[in-house]
Design an enzyme around this catalytic site. Structure first.
Site, PDB file in Angstrom:
ATOM      1  N   ASP A 192      60.431  29.676  45.317  1.00 24.96           N
ATOM      2  CA  ASP A 192      61.307  30.443  44.308  1.00 24.96           C
ATOM      3  C   ASP A 192      60.245  30.352  42.926  1.00 24.96           C
ATOM      4  O   ASP A 192      60.745  30.021  41.900  1.00 24.96           O
ATOM      5  CB  ASP A 192      62.423  29.845  44.006  1.00 24.96           C
ATOM      6  N   VAL A 220      72.812  25.103  31.912  1.00 21.75           N
ATOM      7  CA  VAL A 220      72.172  23.764  31.586  1.00 21.75           C
ATOM      8  C   VAL A 220      72.289  23.455  30.206  1.00 21.75           C
ATOM      9  O   VAL A 220      72.017  24.240  29.304  1.00 21.75           O
ATOM     10  CB  VAL A 220      70.431  24.009  31.959  1.00 21.75           C
ATOM     11  N   LYS A 270      71.510  19.900  34.214  1.00 20.17           N
ATOM     12  CA  LYS A 270      71.790  20.952  35.196  1.00 20.17           C
ATOM     13  C   LYS A 270      73.288  20.703  35.908  1.00 20.17           C
ATOM     14  O   LYS A 270      73.328  19.812  36.617  1.00 20.17           O
ATOM     15  CB  LYS A 270      70.678  21.255  36.003  1.00 20.17           C
ATOM     16  N   GLU A 275      71.057  29.189  31.712  1.00 19.28           N
ATOM     17  CA  GLU A 275      72.066  29.323  32.578  1.00 19.28           C
ATOM     18  C   GLU A 275      71.272  29.665  33.931  1.00 19.28           C
ATOM     19  O   GLU A 275      70.591  30.639  34.113  1.00 19.28           O
ATOM     20  CB  GLU A 275      72.811  30.625  32.264  1.00 19.28           C
ATOM     21  N   GLY A 276      71.353  28.983  35.004  1.00 18.77           N
ATOM     22  CA  GLY A 276      70.751  29.090  36.177  1.00 18.77           C
ATOM     23  C   GLY A 276      71.761  29.748  37.320  1.00 18.77           C
ATOM     24  O   GLY A 276      72.644  30.205  36.976  1.00 18.77           O
ATOM     25  N   GLY A 277      71.108  29.963  38.394  1.00 22.16           N
ATOM     26  CA  GLY A 277      71.760  30.782  39.205  1.00 22.16           C
ATOM     27  C   GLY A 277      73.084  29.943  39.748  1.00 22.16           C
ATOM     28  O   GLY A 277      74.000  30.370  40.426  1.00 22.16           O
ATOM     29  N   GLY A 304      74.675  27.470  37.792  1.00 25.01           N
ATOM     30  CA  GLY A 304      75.463  26.636  36.722  1.00 25.01           C
ATOM     31  C   GLY A 304      74.460  26.572  35.426  1.00 25.01           C
ATOM     32  O   GLY A 304      73.459  26.909  35.375  1.00 25.01           O
TER      33      GLY A 304
END
Length: 369
Positions: free
Chosen positions: A330, A218, A232, A212-214, A216
Protein backbone atom coordinates in the site's frame (compact mmCIF):
# COMPACT_ATOMS: atom_id res chain seq x y z
CA UNK A 1 -13.99 17.31 36.04
CA UNK A 2 -11.03 19.60 36.78
CA UNK A 3 -8.30 20.64 34.32
CA UNK A 4 -4.95 21.87 35.60
CA UNK A 5 -2.06 22.57 33.25
CA UNK A 6 -2.01 19.55 30.89
CA UNK A 7 -3.81 17.16 33.25
CA UNK A 8 -7.51 16.35 33.49
CA UNK A 9 -8.91 14.94 36.73
CA UNK A 10 -12.10 12.88 36.80
CA UNK A 11 -14.92 14.07 39.02
CA UNK A 12 -15.22 12.37 42.42
CA UNK A 13 -18.25 14.16 43.87
CA UNK A 14 -20.44 11.09 44.46
CA UNK A 15 -21.85 11.46 47.96
CA UNK A 16 -21.17 7.80 48.65
CA UNK A 17 -23.98 7.09 51.07
CA UNK A 18 -23.68 3.97 53.15
CA UNK A 19 -22.67 1.67 50.30
CA UNK A 20 -19.15 0.32 50.60
CA UNK A 21 -18.04 0.25 46.92
CA UNK A 22 -18.55 2.92 44.27
CA UNK A 23 -17.60 2.51 40.60
CA UNK A 24 -16.87 5.65 38.59
CA UNK A 25 -18.94 6.53 35.57
CA UNK A 26 -15.94 5.87 33.31
CA UNK A 27 -15.47 2.49 35.03
CA UNK A 28 -11.71 3.17 35.09
CA UNK A 29 -11.56 3.58 38.85
CA UNK A 30 -13.55 3.01 42.02
CA UNK A 31 -13.39 3.73 45.73
CA UNK A 32 -14.62 2.03 48.87
CA UNK A 33 -15.12 3.29 52.42
CA UNK A 34 -15.58 1.64 55.79
CA UNK A 35 -16.94 2.93 59.07
CA UNK A 36 -19.53 5.45 60.22
CA UNK A 37 -18.85 8.96 61.55
CA UNK A 38 -19.87 9.77 65.09
CA UNK A 39 -22.48 12.31 63.98
CA UNK A 40 -23.56 10.64 60.74
CA UNK A 41 -27.14 10.42 62.06
CA UNK A 42 -27.50 14.22 61.90
CA UNK A 43 -25.20 15.05 58.98
CA UNK A 44 -26.24 14.23 55.42
CA UNK A 45 -23.26 13.82 53.08
CA UNK A 46 -20.44 12.81 55.39
CA UNK A 47 -18.17 11.21 52.77
CA UNK A 48 -17.20 14.45 51.03
CA UNK A 49 -15.91 17.70 52.48
CA UNK A 50 -15.95 21.27 51.16
CA UNK A 51 -13.50 24.03 51.93
CA UNK A 52 -14.33 26.20 54.94
CA UNK A 53 -11.06 28.15 55.13
CA UNK A 54 -8.95 30.36 52.89
CA UNK A 55 -6.81 28.37 50.47
CA UNK A 56 -3.38 29.66 49.46
CA UNK A 57 -2.46 26.99 46.90
CA UNK A 58 -1.74 26.62 43.19
CA UNK A 59 -4.36 24.74 41.17
CA UNK A 60 -6.91 25.69 43.79
CA UNK A 61 -9.75 23.81 42.07
CA UNK A 62 -8.12 20.52 43.06
CA UNK A 63 -8.45 21.35 46.73
CA UNK A 64 -11.88 22.96 47.05
CA UNK A 65 -13.41 19.55 47.81
CA UNK A 66 -12.07 16.33 49.25
CA UNK A 67 -13.13 12.79 50.08
CA UNK A 68 -13.12 11.64 53.69
CA UNK A 69 -13.80 8.40 55.52
CA UNK A 70 -14.25 7.49 59.17
CA UNK A 71 -11.87 4.52 59.09
CA UNK A 72 -10.56 3.33 55.71
CA UNK A 73 -10.69 4.88 52.24
CA UNK A 74 -9.43 2.80 49.30
CA UNK A 75 -9.08 3.83 45.64
CA UNK A 76 -8.71 1.32 42.79
CA UNK A 77 -7.39 2.12 39.31
CA UNK A 78 -8.43 -0.49 36.72
CA UNK A 79 -7.22 -1.60 33.26
CA UNK A 80 -3.73 -0.20 33.69
CA UNK A 81 -0.74 -1.42 31.74
CA UNK A 82 1.62 -3.37 33.97
CA UNK A 83 4.81 -1.58 34.96
CA UNK A 84 6.09 1.21 37.20
CA UNK A 85 3.88 4.20 37.99
CA UNK A 86 4.54 7.50 39.70
CA UNK A 87 1.61 8.03 42.06
CA UNK A 88 1.07 11.52 43.44
CA UNK A 89 -1.36 12.02 46.32
CA UNK A 90 -2.61 15.59 46.75
CA UNK A 91 -3.72 16.81 50.17
CA UNK A 92 -4.93 20.03 51.81
CA UNK A 93 -6.64 20.31 55.18
CA UNK A 94 -9.90 22.12 54.39
CA UNK A 95 -12.05 21.09 57.38
CA UNK A 96 -10.03 22.50 60.27
CA UNK A 97 -10.34 26.06 61.55
CA UNK A 98 -7.26 28.24 61.96
CA UNK A 99 -8.31 30.58 64.77
CA UNK A 100 -7.57 31.29 68.43
CA UNK A 101 -10.24 28.98 69.87
CA UNK A 102 -10.03 25.39 71.04
CA UNK A 103 -11.40 24.35 67.63
CA UNK A 104 -7.94 24.97 66.13
CA UNK A 105 -6.49 22.11 68.19
CA UNK A 106 -7.87 19.38 65.92
CA UNK A 107 -5.44 16.77 64.56
CA UNK A 108 -5.89 14.35 61.64
CA UNK A 109 -3.48 11.38 61.54
CA UNK A 110 -3.67 8.35 59.23
CA UNK A 111 -1.51 5.78 57.40
CA UNK A 112 -1.03 5.42 53.63
CA UNK A 113 -0.74 2.08 51.82
CA UNK A 114 0.00 1.53 48.11
CA UNK A 115 -0.40 -1.93 46.61
CA UNK A 116 -0.88 -3.23 50.16
CA UNK A 117 2.45 -1.84 51.40
CA UNK A 118 2.70 0.81 54.13
CA UNK A 119 4.44 3.82 52.52
CA UNK A 120 3.66 6.58 55.05
CA UNK A 121 2.86 6.09 58.72
CA UNK A 122 1.13 8.66 60.95
CA UNK A 123 0.66 11.17 58.15
CA UNK A 124 -0.57 14.57 59.33
CA UNK A 125 -1.65 16.90 56.50
CA UNK A 126 -1.30 20.12 58.50
CA UNK A 127 2.22 19.25 59.68
CA UNK A 128 3.43 18.19 56.21
CA UNK A 129 1.82 21.19 54.45
CA UNK A 130 2.88 23.55 57.28
CA UNK A 131 -0.55 24.95 57.84
CA UNK A 132 -4.29 24.71 57.33
CA UNK A 133 -5.52 25.42 53.79
CA UNK A 134 -2.09 24.70 52.29
CA UNK A 135 -1.36 21.96 49.78
CA UNK A 136 1.13 19.12 49.94
CA UNK A 137 1.81 16.42 47.34
CA UNK A 138 3.38 13.08 48.21
CA UNK A 139 5.00 11.15 45.30
CA UNK A 140 5.40 7.37 45.43
CA UNK A 141 6.48 4.65 43.03
CA UNK A 142 4.00 1.82 42.52
CA UNK A 143 4.51 -1.44 40.64
CA UNK A 144 1.40 -2.62 38.79
CA UNK A 145 1.56 -6.33 37.97
CA UNK A 146 -2.12 -7.30 37.65
CA UNK A 147 -3.44 -4.22 35.81
CA UNK A 148 -4.84 -2.73 39.04
CA UNK A 149 -3.56 0.02 41.32
CA UNK A 150 -4.71 0.12 44.95
CA UNK A 151 -4.28 3.13 47.26
CA UNK A 152 -5.56 2.87 50.82
CA UNK A 153 -5.74 5.54 53.53
CA UNK A 154 -6.32 4.09 57.00
CA UNK A 155 -7.24 5.84 60.25
CA UNK A 156 -5.97 3.87 63.24
CA UNK A 157 -7.69 5.87 65.96
CA UNK A 158 -5.05 8.60 66.19
CA UNK A 159 -5.79 12.31 66.28
CA UNK A 160 -8.90 14.09 67.57
CA UNK A 161 -12.53 13.08 67.01
CA UNK A 162 -14.41 16.08 68.38
CA UNK A 163 -12.54 19.17 67.10
CA UNK A 164 -13.76 21.29 65.47
CA UNK A 165 -16.79 18.95 65.19
CA UNK A 166 -17.39 15.27 65.91
CA UNK A 167 -16.98 14.21 62.26
CA UNK A 168 -13.60 15.77 61.50
CA UNK A 169 -11.25 12.80 61.72
CA UNK A 170 -10.10 9.89 59.57
CA UNK A 171 -8.32 10.06 56.20
CA UNK A 172 -8.90 12.92 53.74
CA UNK A 173 -7.59 13.28 50.17
CA UNK A 174 -8.05 15.95 47.51
CA UNK A 175 -6.76 14.35 44.29
CA UNK A 176 -4.73 11.45 42.89
CA UNK A 177 -2.38 11.40 39.89
CA UNK A 178 -0.97 8.17 38.42
CA UNK A 179 1.50 8.32 35.54
CA UNK A 180 3.21 5.38 33.85
CA UNK A 181 6.98 5.53 33.77
CA UNK A 182 7.51 4.75 30.09
CA UNK A 183 11.24 4.68 29.50
CA UNK A 184 13.31 3.57 26.52
CA UNK A 185 10.32 3.88 24.24
CA UNK A 186 12.57 3.54 21.23
CA UNK A 187 13.85 0.16 22.38
CA UNK A 188 10.62 -1.79 22.67
CA UNK A 189 6.90 -1.68 22.04
CA UNK A 190 5.13 -0.36 25.14
CA UNK A 191 1.62 -0.89 26.41
CA UNK A 192 -0.24 2.35 27.00
CA UNK A 193 -3.37 2.82 29.08
CA UNK A 194 -6.41 4.59 27.67
CA UNK A 195 -6.04 7.15 30.44
CA UNK A 196 -2.51 7.99 29.23
CA UNK A 197 -3.68 8.37 25.64
CA UNK A 198 -6.60 10.59 26.65
CA UNK A 199 -4.29 12.77 28.72
CA UNK A 200 -1.78 13.01 25.86
CA UNK A 201 -4.41 13.96 23.26
CA UNK A 202 -6.60 16.06 25.59
CA UNK A 203 -9.32 13.41 25.36
CA UNK A 204 -9.02 13.12 21.56
CA UNK A 205 -9.63 16.83 21.14
CA UNK A 206 -10.60 17.62 17.56
CA UNK A 207 -7.99 20.41 17.63
CA UNK A 208 -5.33 17.67 17.87
CA UNK A 209 -6.62 15.72 14.89
CA UNK A 210 -3.90 15.59 12.22
CA UNK A 211 -5.31 13.08 9.76
CA UNK A 212 -7.96 10.55 8.81
CA UNK A 213 -7.00 7.06 7.68
CA UNK A 214 -9.11 4.39 6.07
CA UNK A 215 -9.92 2.90 9.46
CA UNK A 216 -10.00 5.92 11.73
CA UNK A 217 -8.56 9.31 12.73
CA UNK A 218 -5.02 10.17 13.77
CA UNK A 219 -4.32 12.57 16.68
CA UNK A 220 -1.24 14.45 17.83
CA UNK A 221 -0.38 13.94 21.50
CA UNK A 222 2.25 14.70 24.10
CA UNK A 223 3.30 12.22 26.81
CA UNK A 224 4.07 13.30 30.35
CA UNK A 225 7.81 13.24 29.61
CA UNK A 226 7.37 15.63 26.67
CA UNK A 227 7.58 13.03 23.90
CA UNK A 228 5.39 13.95 20.93
CA UNK A 229 3.32 11.09 19.53
CA UNK A 230 0.78 10.34 16.80
CA UNK A 231 -2.17 8.17 17.88
CA UNK A 232 -4.00 6.12 15.25
CA UNK A 233 -7.51 5.14 16.34
CA UNK A 234 -8.89 1.99 14.70
CA UNK A 235 -12.48 0.79 14.77
CA UNK A 236 -12.82 -2.28 17.01
CA UNK A 237 -16.10 -3.14 15.26
CA UNK A 238 -14.38 -3.75 11.93
CA UNK A 239 -12.96 -7.24 11.37
CA UNK A 240 -10.60 -5.76 8.81
CA UNK A 241 -9.65 -3.07 11.31
CA UNK A 242 -8.84 -5.74 13.88
CA UNK A 243 -6.68 -7.61 11.36
CA UNK A 244 -4.84 -4.46 10.38
CA UNK A 245 -4.26 -3.57 14.04
CA UNK A 246 -2.65 -6.94 14.78
CA UNK A 247 -0.76 -6.94 11.49
CA UNK A 248 0.63 -3.45 12.14
CA UNK A 249 1.90 -4.40 15.59
CA UNK A 250 3.38 -7.67 14.40
CA UNK A 251 5.09 -6.19 11.37
CA UNK A 252 6.46 -2.86 12.47
CA UNK A 253 7.52 -3.86 16.01
CA UNK A 254 9.91 -6.35 14.38
CA UNK A 255 11.33 -3.80 11.92
CA UNK A 256 13.68 -0.89 12.67
CA UNK A 257 15.02 1.39 9.95
CA UNK A 258 15.68 5.09 9.44
CA UNK A 259 13.03 5.22 6.70
CA UNK A 260 10.29 3.29 8.52
CA UNK A 261 8.05 5.07 11.01
CA UNK A 262 8.70 4.03 14.61
CA UNK A 263 5.94 2.33 16.63
CA UNK A 264 6.09 3.25 20.33
CA UNK A 265 3.26 1.01 21.48
CA UNK A 266 -0.43 0.29 21.52
CA UNK A 267 -3.54 0.40 23.69
CA UNK A 268 -6.25 -2.27 23.79
CA UNK A 269 -8.81 -1.17 26.35
CA UNK A 270 -12.60 -1.29 26.34
CA UNK A 271 -13.70 -0.77 22.75
CA UNK A 272 -10.52 1.12 21.82
CA UNK A 273 -7.76 -0.10 19.49
CA UNK A 274 -4.97 2.50 19.43
CA UNK A 275 -1.52 2.55 17.85
CA UNK A 276 1.08 5.04 19.14
CA UNK A 277 3.78 6.25 16.73
CA UNK A 278 6.55 8.80 16.70
CA UNK A 279 5.21 12.18 15.66
CA UNK A 280 6.18 13.42 12.20
CA UNK A 281 6.22 17.22 12.07
CA UNK A 282 5.47 17.59 8.35
CA UNK A 283 2.60 15.11 8.13
CA UNK A 284 2.53 13.11 4.91
CA UNK A 285 3.97 13.55 1.43
CA UNK A 286 0.48 13.78 -0.08
CA UNK A 287 -0.36 16.85 2.00
CA UNK A 288 2.98 18.46 1.22
CA UNK A 289 2.35 18.02 -2.52
CA UNK A 290 -1.40 18.20 -2.98
CA UNK A 291 -2.95 19.37 0.28
CA UNK A 292 -4.57 22.72 1.09
CA UNK A 293 -2.35 25.59 0.00
CA UNK A 294 -1.49 26.58 3.57
CA UNK A 295 -0.09 23.08 4.20
CA UNK A 296 1.78 22.59 0.94
CA UNK A 297 5.57 22.60 1.05
CA UNK A 298 7.69 23.87 -1.82
CA UNK A 299 9.95 20.89 -2.47
CA UNK A 300 12.93 21.63 -4.70
CA UNK A 301 14.32 18.88 -6.91
CA UNK A 302 17.22 17.89 -4.58
CA UNK A 303 14.65 17.44 -1.75
CA UNK A 304 12.32 15.43 -4.01
CA UNK A 305 15.24 13.27 -5.06
CA UNK A 306 16.23 12.68 -1.42
CA UNK A 307 12.64 11.73 -0.54
CA UNK A 308 12.45 9.26 -3.44
CA UNK A 309 15.77 7.66 -2.49
CA UNK A 310 14.66 7.43 1.17
CA UNK A 311 11.47 5.61 0.16
CA UNK A 312 13.50 3.27 -2.05
CA UNK A 313 15.90 2.54 0.81
CA UNK A 314 13.00 1.75 3.10
CA UNK A 315 11.51 -0.63 0.53
CA UNK A 316 14.89 -2.22 -0.12
CA UNK A 317 15.21 -2.89 3.59
CA UNK A 318 11.76 -4.49 3.71
CA UNK A 319 12.32 -6.61 0.60
CA UNK A 320 15.96 -7.60 0.88
CA UNK A 321 17.76 -6.57 4.07
CA UNK A 322 15.51 -7.24 7.06
CA UNK A 323 15.29 -10.59 8.79
CA UNK A 324 11.61 -10.62 7.84
CA UNK A 325 10.98 -10.14 4.13
CA UNK A 326 7.95 -7.83 3.89
CA UNK A 327 5.84 -6.60 0.98
CA UNK A 328 4.04 -3.41 2.03
CA UNK A 329 1.25 -3.53 -0.63
CA UNK A 330 0.00 0.00 0.00
CA UNK A 331 2.79 2.42 -0.93
CA UNK A 332 1.32 5.83 -1.75
CA UNK A 333 1.96 9.46 -0.88
CA UNK A 334 -0.37 9.41 2.15
CA UNK A 335 1.64 6.52 3.65
CA UNK A 336 4.96 8.33 3.35
CA UNK A 337 5.46 10.64 6.35
CA UNK A 338 7.94 13.51 6.58
CA UNK A 339 9.85 14.49 9.72
CA UNK A 340 10.96 18.02 10.61
CA UNK A 341 13.91 17.74 8.19
CA UNK A 342 11.70 16.32 5.39
CA UNK A 343 13.19 12.85 5.74
CA UNK A 344 10.66 10.26 4.49
CA UNK A 345 9.40 7.35 6.58
CA UNK A 346 7.09 4.61 5.34
CA UNK A 347 4.01 4.02 7.49
CA UNK A 348 0.79 2.00 7.63
CA UNK A 349 1.70 -1.69 7.53
CA UNK A 350 -1.85 -2.90 8.00
CA UNK A 351 -1.95 -4.55 4.56
CA UNK A 352 1.64 -5.80 4.51
CA UNK A 353 2.43 -9.45 3.89
CA UNK A 354 5.43 -11.62 4.66
CA UNK A 355 7.23 -12.86 1.58
CA UNK A 356 8.40 -16.44 1.86
CA UNK A 357 11.74 -16.64 0.14
CA UNK A 358 10.72 -19.66 -1.93
CA UNK A 359 7.92 -17.66 -3.58
CA UNK A 360 8.78 -16.64 -7.13
CA UNK A 361 5.88 -14.20 -7.41
CA UNK A 362 3.62 -12.07 -5.25
CA UNK A 363 -0.18 -12.16 -5.36
CA UNK A 364 -1.56 -9.48 -7.64
CA UNK A 365 -4.89 -9.36 -5.78
CA UNK A 366 -5.90 -5.71 -5.29
CA UNK A 367 -5.02 -4.35 -1.82
CA UNK A 368 -5.21 -0.86 -0.43
CA UNK A 369 -6.26 2.08 -2.59
Amino acid sequence: MVKTNSSTYDDDSDAGGLAKFHLSGSRNWAFSTTGKFLDSDIRGDYYTASNISTLSVDNVDLYMDARVSPISLTYYGFCLGNGNYTVKLHFAEIMFIDDQTFNSLGRRVFDIYIQGKLVKKDFNIVDEARGIGKAVTLPFTAVVSSNTLEIRLYWAGKGTTSLPTRSVYGPLISAITAESELKSLDLRTGLFSLRQIKAATNNFDNANKIGEGGFGPVYKGCLSDGTLIAVKQLSSKSRQGNREFLNEIGMISALQHAHLVKLYGCCVEGDQLLLVYEYMENNCLARALFGPEEHQIRLDWPTRYRICVGIARGLAYLHEESRLKVVHRDIKATNVLLDKDLNPKISDFGLAKLDEEDNTHISTRIAGT
